[in-house]
Design an enzyme around this catalytic site. Structure first.
Site: not given
Ligand code: ZN
Lengths: 473, 476
Positions: B76, B151, B175
């Site tokens: 990420k 996210s 997330s």
């Protein structure tokens, strides 16, 4: 009208640790800008603080020197505000649960109550350059451990404030907690000042004075501010709660920011750091490392070492001098003599220096003093040796021999023989005199004259007696 | 060969047996990223990936070991990898280069993993749809018109879309789990402190953890073991030995006590996921597990607590992006205050600004006790309630989301978006581990996720049950 002056102090001192408070960067003054830095102390994204336990120990130690209560649990909080020297836009500090609570520091005429001592990190340093360069930031100081001590507002004059600071500084230096070098920003002080009609219980609005870089400026700033507030009051003006900046050169202070615009620091517990747990055992262990305070040492020197009040006072004024004194005494067990030499010979050599350094090791001074005591050298020779060692760090024994200070016993006896033989009248006088001591002194005087003062008078006297007694029969 | 069809464990074995080289694999997945560029899951393919793969191949040839030796991994975009860009999908950090390795990257590299790129996300991990990225929205791997969740949307799509065998996400309020659920893969939010947060750009420090995202439960167990452990750089990482999670997978659930939470059942009533959730419970019972009724009386307060604590921490964590350092400084600033206000106004997206303001509000003097302090008190109470639950049961079952992935652009009201986290936030507030695995299909034939939670540091129990469901529960 007469007024009471109410003063509270907030004192910051950089702690004497090897590394910074939340990373392993060096805690060091004067390095090249931004060389003692890492992701943690420049606040890079993702970096996390890890507590340096040593800093906590030093704050506990500071607390113990002023009889604070040590909290078993202390918590770091974030103090949020924007300033370019603050790399994370928050300072890790303590609000609700500081390490030390309460305490007092006794002055000549009063006991100043302490509110708290907490641990926090220092910010970086801005330097304003020429217009086309702008302002530069040095983060070397960022993350240096700071203790903040807050007093209760029970200081009542500029003199008391300075007395308090002097005493506090002395203790911090003493216990090896902080070096408190004011000129390097190692100790900083903010002063809260208000006035109220004498005897009244209602506190006036207070102002906070910043940028005080020496005890002298603390004193001046307080005097100035008290005068300013009294004048305002007399003229019927309101005293505005504000932060003021002291301009030492101009000798005045001016408004930095008013209360309405003061910041909301939005404190909250720092989620990156665990609560600090402090056990009673830990506190006791730290207590054991506390050195005697200057006052306590003075007492010991007067009572046990039999120094005069005056001598003890001078020696305990300076941490460096104390450790020197103690070390000489460790090798030569006659504190009175040691104190004498320090006060006369050493202090006269270093009294005019800014950063006094004693250029003779405690061991060498002890050697010289032992030589005198054992009658190997005279005081005159000793002083000569002392000076040479001071200048060149020479070898004491070698000097003692070279300077002839060590009058060889045979030589001394020969000399005595010679003087006795060539002064029969004096010998006769000695033998018949009611006061032979006087005659004896005459002989000693002759020896000293012959040896230009290098002989040991005591030894000479002994030998003279011995020879006179031998030749009697 | 279509390498995206293999699990992580299969790929590890293929590399070990030299049936495939790391170079081959890496090139293959990079070409897949290229091919599926329209998903916008991966923001950047690192230019040294193929070289690193070649080095890994040399090590394999030399007989060296490494649990991820030669395996392509995607991270990420809020996880620091030294020398590589890390933008947190924010304009503010558009040119920011990581100055050091995060602990998780360090661990992957130590095991020989080849990090091939960074994945899109909601800006600073704030959001549940990956629509809040300064670098464009990411599309669901299974339905182009739908959100991938967030996210960690890019990381989920990377695995579900066959762009890599494993990725890393971060989970502050769901997330990792919600995008995994929306893309039909497995993801875990480990116990708080299980994985070091060092080098992960912080959003809400007290709530978040890195979590592996994988195709299967065993892959996930394998990966979690690699990432876990105490770090000297992170005080909040736990000094508790890391288990061999794969060995905890026993293939049976006889006598397992499964908690069913009254308040969650009430909340679920009428939602898409309800029916199938009840079915799986019955099935578990018929397979030897005990269903235990439990209660988390303040379950409904998790969401408001989260939206007080998380923004408060975020406000402070993002303060450092002030225009003094880092990429963005407004050209229009004429003094220091304007550097702050203008740079931050220009550099942050709408959702980030909203949460910064929310955080400042709940921390401000006069409101602190009413909001932040109260939320922290409720959190303590919730943790006590959870303690009671885990005295009675081994695991706790929740749905991951209320329904399937929603349509892109369909949730414009921030509160309805915040409610997306309704079932996932509990684990972050409690600090407990929680895994999601796909267990059903919704009315649009898209996956739904089942959440399994356990007491702190009992990830092993979770993996055992999850693996059992994955292998025995028929739903596809
Ligand atoms: Zn540092």
């Amino acid at each position: 009208m007469e007024y009471d002056i109410v003063i509270g102090l907030e004192v910051h001192a950089e702690l004497k640790t090897e590394s910074k408070v939340f990373c392993s960067c060096k805690n060091q003054f004067g390095a090249e800008p931004n060389t003692n830095c890492c992701p943690v102390c420049i606040g890079l994204p993702g970096a996390l603080p890890v507590l340096n336990k040593k800093a906590v120990e030093l704050v506990i130690k500071a607390g113990l020197t002023i009889d604070s209560q040590i909290n078993n649990i202390a918590v770091f909080e974030r103090k949020n505000y924007f300033y370019p020297d603050l790399s994370k836009a928050y300072q890790i500090s303590q609000l609700v649960k500081p390490i030390c609570v309460g305490g007092h520091l006794d002055l000549q005429n009063k006991s100043v109550k302490i509110n708290r001592i907490h641990l926090e990190e220092d910010a970086g340093k801005l330097t304003h350059q020429s217009e086309n360069i702008g302002t530069l930031i040095d983060y070397n100081r960022g993350g240096v451990p700071l203790m903040e001590l807050v007093t209760e507002p029970n200081i009542n004059s500029a003199d008391e404030a300075v007395e308090f600071l002097t005493k506090l500084r002395e203790r911090l230096i003493f216990a090896d907690i902080a070096e408190c070098k004011m000129e390097q920003g190692g100790m900083r002080c903010d002063v809260n000042i208000s006035i109220k009609p004498k005897g009244s219980n209602i506190l006036g609005n207070r102002t906070e004075m910043k940028n005080l870089n020496s005890f002298k400026s603390v004193h001046r700033a307080i005097e100035y501010e008290v005068k300013r507030q009294i004048e305002a009051k007399e003229q019927g003006k309101e005293i505005i709660q504000e932060t003021r900046k002291w301009d030492d050169e101009a000798g005045i202070s001016y408004t930095m920011r008013k209360k309405e615009t003061s910041q909301d620091y939005r404190y909250f517990p720092d989620p990156d750091l665990l609560a600090i747990e402090i056990s009673d055992e830990e506190v006791e262990a730290i207590r054991k490392t506390l050195p005697l305070l200057p006052e306590q040492l003075k007492e010991k020197y007067v009572n046990e070492y039999k120094l005069t009040e005056y001598d003890a006072n001078i020696i305990t004024k300076d941490k460096y001098l104390i450790s020197y004194f103690e070390e000489v005494c460790a090798h030569y067990n006659n504190p009175k003599t040691v104190a004498n030499w320090i006060l006369t010979e050493i202090l006269s050599k270093i009294k005019d220096e800014d950063e006094p350094i004693i250029k003779i090791s405690p061991l060498k001074l002890a050697e010289i003093l032992s030589l005198i005591e054992n009658g190997k050298i005279t005081r005159t020779i000793a002083k000569e040796i002392f000076t040479k060692v001071w200048e060149n760090d020479s070898d004491v024994d070698k000097l003692a021999k070279e300077l002839g200070g060590e009058i060889n016993e045979d030589y001394l006896c020969n000399l005595i023989d010679k003087i006795i033989t060539s002064n029969p009248k004096a010998v006769a006088d000695y033998r018949t005199s009611d006061t032979p001591e006087k005659q004896l002194k005459w002989f000693v005087g002759q020896i000293m004259k012959e040896t230009k003062g290098k002989a040991n008078a005591k030894l000479a006297e002994e030998k003279i007696l011995e020879i006179l007694n031998k030749t009697q029969g | 060969m279509e390498f995206e069809k293999f699990t992580l464990l299969e790929i590890v074995n293929m590399l070990k047996n030299k049936t495939v080289s790391s170079e081959q694999l890496t090139k293959y997945f990079i070409s897949k990223i290229e091919e599926k560029k329209s998903l916008n899951a991966v923001l950047e393919v690192f230019d040294d990936a193929i070289n690193l793969a070649k080095e890994a191949d040399k090590k394999i040839q030399a007989g060296e070991n490494g649990k991820l030796l030669g395996v392509p991994v995607i991270i990420k975009d809020n996880i620091l990898y030294k020398g590589k860009k890390c933008t947190c999908s924010s304009k503010f950090l558009k040119d920011y280069i990581a100055q050091y390795n995060s602990t998780v990257v360090e661990k992957i590299l130590q095991e020989g993993g080849v990090i091939i790129g960074r994945a899109n996300m909601d800006e600073f991990a704030m959001g549940g749809s990956t629509e809040n990225s300064a670098y464009g929205i990411t599309h669901n791997a299974l339905d182009f018109d739908r959100v991938p969740g967030g996210s960690s949307g890019g990381s989920a799509v990377a695995v579900a879309g066959g762009l890599c065998p494993v990725s890393l996400g971060t989970d502050t309020g769901g997330s990792v789990r919600q995008p995994c659920s929306y893309n039909g893969i497995v993801g875990i939010k480990p116990t708080y402190g299980r994985i070091s947060r060092y080098g992960v750009v912080a959003f809400a420090s007290s709530l978040e953890q890195v979590g592996p995202m994988t195709k299967t439960v065993k892959d996930n167990a394998y990966m979690l073991q690699i990432l876990s452990g105490k770090s000297i750089n992170d005080e909040t990482s736990a000094d508790i030995p890391v288990e061999d999670y794969l060995s905890q997978i026993k293939g049976q659930i006889n006598g397992l006590n499964i908690g069913v939470c009254k308040e969650v059942m009430q909340m679920m009533s009428g939602l898409e996921v309800e029916k199938i959730f009840l079915q799986v419970l019955e099935w578990l019972k018929s397979n030897g597990a005990n269903l235990i009724d439990v209660s988390l009386p303040n379950f409904d307060l998790c969401l408001p607590c989260y939206y007080i604590i998380a923004p408060a921490e975020a406000t402070s964590n993002l303060g450092r992006f002030d225009g003094i350092k880092y990429s963005t400084r407004s050209d229009k600033a004429e003094n220091v205050d304007q550097i702050y206000t203008k740079s931050r106004s220009e550099g942050f997206g709408k959702e980030v600004k909203r949460r910064i303001m929310l955080g400042n509000f709940v921390l401000s003097s006069g409101y602190f006790d009413a909001y932040y302090n109260k939320a922290k008190k409720i959190q303590i109470k919730l943790k006590e309630q959870a303690k009671d639950i885990f005295k009675k049961c081994d695991v706790l079952l929740f749905p991951t989301t209320a329904s399937e992935a929603f349509k892109l652009g369909s949730k414009t009201d921030p509160v309805s978006m915040y409610k997306e986290d309704m079932f996932t936030i509990t684990a972050n507030i409690l600090g407990i581990p929680s895994l999601t695995l796909p267990f059903a299909k919704g009315k649009s034939n898209l996956p739904l996720g089942l959440q399994i939670m356990a007491n702190n540091f009992e990830e092993g129990k979770i993996y055992n049950l999850a693996d059992y469901i994955e292998n025995n529960w028929r739903w596809k």
